[in-house]
Design a protein around this motif. Structure first.
Motif, PDB file in Angstrom:
ATOM      1  N   TYR A 102      14.415  27.983  42.698  1.00  0.00           N
ATOM      2  CA  TYR A 102      15.756  27.419  42.848  1.00  0.00           C
ATOM      3  C   TYR A 102      15.780  25.911  43.061  1.00  0.00           C
ATOM      4  O   TYR A 102      16.840  25.310  43.103  1.00  0.00           O
ATOM      5  CB  TYR A 102      16.484  28.077  44.026  1.00  0.00           C
ATOM      6  CG  TYR A 102      16.720  29.547  43.825  1.00  0.00           C
ATOM      7  CD1 TYR A 102      17.726  29.988  42.966  1.00  0.00           C
ATOM      8  CD2 TYR A 102      15.942  30.489  44.472  1.00  0.00           C
ATOM      9  CE1 TYR A 102      17.935  31.341  42.763  1.00  0.00           C
ATOM     10  CE2 TYR A 102      16.148  31.843  44.283  1.00  0.00           C
ATOM     11  CZ  TYR A 102      17.149  32.262  43.428  1.00  0.00           C
ATOM     12  OH  TYR A 102      17.360  33.595  43.234  1.00  0.00           O
ATOM     13  N   GLY A 103      14.625  25.297  43.248  1.00  0.00           N
ATOM     14  CA  GLY A 103      14.603  23.864  43.491  1.00  0.00           C
ATOM     15  C   GLY A 103      14.915  23.536  44.940  1.00  0.00           C
ATOM     16  O   GLY A 103      14.601  24.298  45.847  1.00  0.00           O
ATOM     17  N   MET A 104      15.557  22.424  45.145  1.00  0.00           N
ATOM     18  CA  MET A 104      15.895  21.976  46.474  1.00  0.00           C
ATOM     19  C   MET A 104      17.101  22.789  46.973  1.00  0.00           C
ATOM     20  O   MET A 104      18.145  22.823  46.322  1.00  0.00           O
ATOM     21  CB  MET A 104      16.228  20.485  46.459  1.00  0.00           C
ATOM     22  CG  MET A 104      16.141  19.846  47.792  1.00  0.00           C
ATOM     23  SD  MET A 104      16.134  18.027  47.775  1.00  0.00           S
ATOM     24  CE  MET A 104      16.686  17.558  46.175  1.00  0.00           C
ATOM     25  N   LEU A 105      16.929  23.443  48.096  1.00  0.00           N
ATOM     26  CA  LEU A 105      18.002  24.278  48.632  1.00  0.00           C
ATOM     27  C   LEU A 105      18.976  23.446  49.457  1.00  0.00           C
ATOM     28  O   LEU A 105      18.578  22.467  50.098  1.00  0.00           O
ATOM     29  CB  LEU A 105      17.418  25.382  49.510  1.00  0.00           C
ATOM     30  CG  LEU A 105      16.539  26.410  48.794  1.00  0.00           C
ATOM     31  CD1 LEU A 105      15.947  27.395  49.805  1.00  0.00           C
ATOM     32  CD2 LEU A 105      17.313  27.155  47.721  1.00  0.00           C
ATOM     33  N   PRO A 106      20.253  23.852  49.484  1.00  0.00           N
ATOM     34  CA  PRO A 106      21.237  23.149  50.313  1.00  0.00           C
ATOM     35  C   PRO A 106      20.879  23.264  51.801  1.00  0.00           C
ATOM     36  O   PRO A 106      20.336  24.280  52.250  1.00  0.00           O
ATOM     37  CB  PRO A 106      22.547  23.867  50.017  1.00  0.00           C
ATOM     38  CG  PRO A 106      22.321  24.589  48.722  1.00  0.00           C
ATOM     39  CD  PRO A 106      20.856  24.905  48.675  1.00  0.00           C
ATOM     40  N   LEU A 107      21.191  22.239  52.551  1.00  0.00           N
ATOM     41  CA  LEU A 107      20.874  22.182  53.971  1.00  0.00           C
ATOM     42  C   LEU A 107      21.371  23.403  54.761  1.00  0.00           C
ATOM     43  O   LEU A 107      20.620  23.940  55.577  1.00  0.00           O
ATOM     44  CB  LEU A 107      21.422  20.882  54.577  1.00  0.00           C
ATOM     45  CG  LEU A 107      21.085  20.629  56.039  1.00  0.00           C
ATOM     46  CD1 LEU A 107      19.577  20.603  56.268  1.00  0.00           C
ATOM     47  CD2 LEU A 107      21.720  19.326  56.506  1.00  0.00           C
ATOM     48  N   PRO A 108      22.599  23.886  54.540  1.00  0.00           N
ATOM     49  CA  PRO A 108      23.038  25.060  55.317  1.00  0.00           C
ATOM     50  C   PRO A 108      22.166  26.305  55.085  1.00  0.00           C
ATOM     51  O   PRO A 108      21.931  27.080  56.015  1.00  0.00           O
ATOM     52  CB  PRO A 108      24.471  25.310  54.829  1.00  0.00           C
ATOM     53  CG  PRO A 108      24.926  23.993  54.279  1.00  0.00           C
ATOM     54  CD  PRO A 108      23.687  23.337  53.726  1.00  0.00           C
ATOM     55  N   ILE A 109      21.662  26.466  53.871  1.00  0.00           N
ATOM     56  CA  ILE A 109      20.795  27.611  53.595  1.00  0.00           C
ATOM     57  C   ILE A 109      19.446  27.426  54.279  1.00  0.00           C
ATOM     58  O   ILE A 109      18.910  28.355  54.890  1.00  0.00           O
ATOM     59  CB  ILE A 109      20.632  27.834  52.074  1.00  0.00           C
ATOM     60  CG1 ILE A 109      21.969  28.259  51.468  1.00  0.00           C
ATOM     61  CG2 ILE A 109      19.547  28.871  51.787  1.00  0.00           C
ATOM     62  CD1 ILE A 109      21.981  28.365  49.976  1.00  0.00           C
ATOM     63  N   LEU A 110      18.885  26.220  54.210  1.00  0.00           N
ATOM     64  CA  LEU A 110      17.613  25.955  54.890  1.00  0.00           C
ATOM     65  C   LEU A 110      17.748  26.163  56.401  1.00  0.00           C
ATOM     66  O   LEU A 110      16.855  26.717  57.043  1.00  0.00           O
ATOM     67  CB  LEU A 110      17.126  24.543  54.574  1.00  0.00           C
ATOM     68  CG  LEU A 110      16.649  24.327  53.141  1.00  0.00           C
ATOM     69  CD1 LEU A 110      16.488  22.848  52.840  1.00  0.00           C
ATOM     70  CD2 LEU A 110      15.361  25.076  52.866  1.00  0.00           C
ATOM     71  N   THR A 111      18.877  25.759  56.952  1.00  0.00           N
ATOM     72  CA  THR A 111      19.122  25.955  58.384  1.00  0.00           C
ATOM     73  C   THR A 111      19.196  27.442  58.712  1.00  0.00           C
ATOM     74  O   THR A 111      18.622  27.900  59.710  1.00  0.00           O
ATOM     75  CB  THR A 111      20.427  25.242  58.795  1.00  0.00           C
ATOM     76  OG1 THR A 111      20.294  23.846  58.499  1.00  0.00           O
ATOM     77  CG2 THR A 111      20.710  25.424  60.273  1.00  0.00           C
TER      78      THR A 111
ATOM     79  N   PRO B 125      19.098  29.893  39.208  1.00  0.00           N
ATOM     80  CA  PRO B 125      17.688  29.483  39.230  1.00  0.00           C
ATOM     81  C   PRO B 125      17.485  28.171  38.460  1.00  0.00           C
ATOM     82  O   PRO B 125      18.349  27.748  37.702  1.00  0.00           O
ATOM     83  CB  PRO B 125      16.961  30.628  38.534  1.00  0.00           C
ATOM     84  CG  PRO B 125      17.916  31.760  38.510  1.00  0.00           C
ATOM     85  CD  PRO B 125      19.289  31.155  38.535  1.00  0.00           C
ATOM     86  N   LEU B 126      16.330  27.578  38.656  1.00  0.00           N
ATOM     87  CA  LEU B 126      15.990  26.331  37.964  1.00  0.00           C
ATOM     88  C   LEU B 126      15.950  26.520  36.457  1.00  0.00           C
ATOM     89  O   LEU B 126      15.486  27.540  35.965  1.00  0.00           O
ATOM     90  CB  LEU B 126      14.604  25.846  38.399  1.00  0.00           C
ATOM     91  CG  LEU B 126      14.486  25.144  39.723  1.00  0.00           C
ATOM     92  CD1 LEU B 126      13.020  24.805  39.992  1.00  0.00           C
ATOM     93  CD2 LEU B 126      15.307  23.888  39.775  1.00  0.00           C
ATOM     94  N   GLU B 127      16.423  25.527  35.749  1.00  0.00           N
ATOM     95  CA  GLU B 127      16.259  25.505  34.304  1.00  0.00           C
ATOM     96  C   GLU B 127      14.890  24.926  33.990  1.00  0.00           C
ATOM     97  O   GLU B 127      14.286  24.247  34.814  1.00  0.00           O
ATOM     98  CB  GLU B 127      17.364  24.660  33.672  1.00  0.00           C
ATOM     99  CG  GLU B 127      18.738  25.265  33.877  1.00  0.00           C
ATOM    100  CD  GLU B 127      19.850  24.372  33.368  1.00  0.00           C
ATOM    101  OE1 GLU B 127      19.563  23.381  32.664  1.00  0.00           O
ATOM    102  OE2 GLU B 127      21.008  24.662  33.691  1.00  0.00           O
ATOM    103  N   LEU B 128      14.407  25.183  32.802  1.00  0.00           N
ATOM    104  CA  LEU B 128      13.058  24.783  32.425  1.00  0.00           C
ATOM    105  C   LEU B 128      12.786  23.290  32.630  1.00  0.00           C
ATOM    106  O   LEU B 128      11.759  22.913  33.170  1.00  0.00           O
ATOM    107  CB  LEU B 128      12.783  25.186  30.971  1.00  0.00           C
ATOM    108  CG  LEU B 128      11.348  25.099  30.512  1.00  0.00           C
ATOM    109  CD1 LEU B 128      10.445  25.930  31.406  1.00  0.00           C
ATOM    110  CD2 LEU B 128      11.223  25.565  29.085  1.00  0.00           C
ATOM    111  N   GLN B 129      13.727  22.417  32.241  1.00  0.00           N
ATOM    112  CA  GLN B 129      13.476  20.986  32.385  1.00  0.00           C
ATOM    113  C   GLN B 129      13.413  20.562  33.851  1.00  0.00           C
ATOM    114  O   GLN B 129      12.809  19.553  34.186  1.00  0.00           O
ATOM    115  CB  GLN B 129      14.507  20.140  31.618  1.00  0.00           C
ATOM    116  CG  GLN B 129      15.925  20.221  32.141  1.00  0.00           C
ATOM    117  CD  GLN B 129      16.751  21.299  31.459  1.00  0.00           C
ATOM    118  OE1 GLN B 129      16.219  22.267  30.946  1.00  0.00           O
ATOM    119  NE2 GLN B 129      18.057  21.136  31.453  1.00  0.00           N
ATOM    120  N   GLN B 130      14.000  21.334  34.748  1.00  0.00           N
ATOM    121  CA  GLN B 130      13.944  21.017  36.171  1.00  0.00           C
ATOM    122  C   GLN B 130      12.599  21.404  36.789  1.00  0.00           C
ATOM    123  O   GLN B 130      12.272  20.948  37.875  1.00  0.00           O
ATOM    124  CB  GLN B 130      15.069  21.741  36.916  1.00  0.00           C
ATOM    125  CG  GLN B 130      16.461  21.280  36.523  1.00  0.00           C
ATOM    126  CD  GLN B 130      17.508  22.163  37.149  1.00  0.00           C
ATOM    127  OE1 GLN B 130      17.495  23.380  36.983  1.00  0.00           O
ATOM    128  NE2 GLN B 130      18.420  21.553  37.885  1.00  0.00           N
TER     129      GLN B 130
END
Length: 182
Positions: free
Chosen positions: A53-62, A134-139
């Motif tokens: 998913y790449g970089m997760l939003p802060l509220p989810i990480l918390t 989810p992340l796209e291939l170029q990401q």
């Protein structure tokens, strides 16, 4: 059979088992756990989510941090403390054998691993119910950056700029970075 860690259908548990088996990863994880207090299931979750998913939003990480802390304090840490306390502590005066003692210790380890599996399932559920795309291939080229960002939020107290923590995290980051080429 080789497991593709970039497989978008790979569960967090199966990813964790396969990733942990990679060269240098187990020792890196144990160094971070034993010397710096890093929660390895949350670390593995950061790896998996960074790749998926790449970089997760802060509220989810918390939320991941809070769930991990509460669950680990209640289930995993007491089991680990019991298991490690039992290591090499059988009293020869006891009417039980060392073999029986070690079998009991191994049973506790299995419950500890089952607890980690349940924790990982909960972490995955938090992520997949709140992150839609989810992340796209170029990401995928930014996997190491996403991992570093997720780690920085989840383990903000970890001093990663020196010593064995830096080396351990570099080993993990290198394996993640290598996945974009698979």
């Amino acid at each position: 059979m080789t497991i593709n860690l970039s497989d978008p259908d790979l569960s967090l548990w199966n990813f964790s088992i396969a990733f942990y088996a990679k060269p240098k990863i187990q020792s890196a994880c144990l160094t971070l756990q034993d010397q710096y207090g890093v929660n390895v299931p949350l670390l593995l979750c950061c790896c998996w989510s960074s790749m998926r998913y790449g970089m997760l939003p802060l509220p989810i990480l918390t939320e991941l941090q809070q769930f991990t802390g509460a669950f680990s304090n209640l289930a995993i840490e007491p089991l680990r403390a019991l298991r490690t306390g039992m290591k090499n502590s059988h009293d020869a005066q006891w009417p039980t054998s060392v073999i029986e003692w070690e079998a009991l210790r191994e049973s506790i380890k299995k419950i500890e691993v089952a607890s980690e599996c349940l924790l990982l399932a909960g972490l995955e559920k938090i992520i997949v119910t709140k992150v839609v795309k989810p992340l796209e291939l170029q990401q995928q080229e930014k996997l190491q950056l996403h991992f570093t960002a997720n780690m920085t939020v989840c383990f903000d107290e970890l001093e990663v700029i020196k010593g064995s923590a830096k080396a351990a995290l570099e080993s993990i980051s290198n394996v993640i970075g290598a996945q974009k080429h698979q």
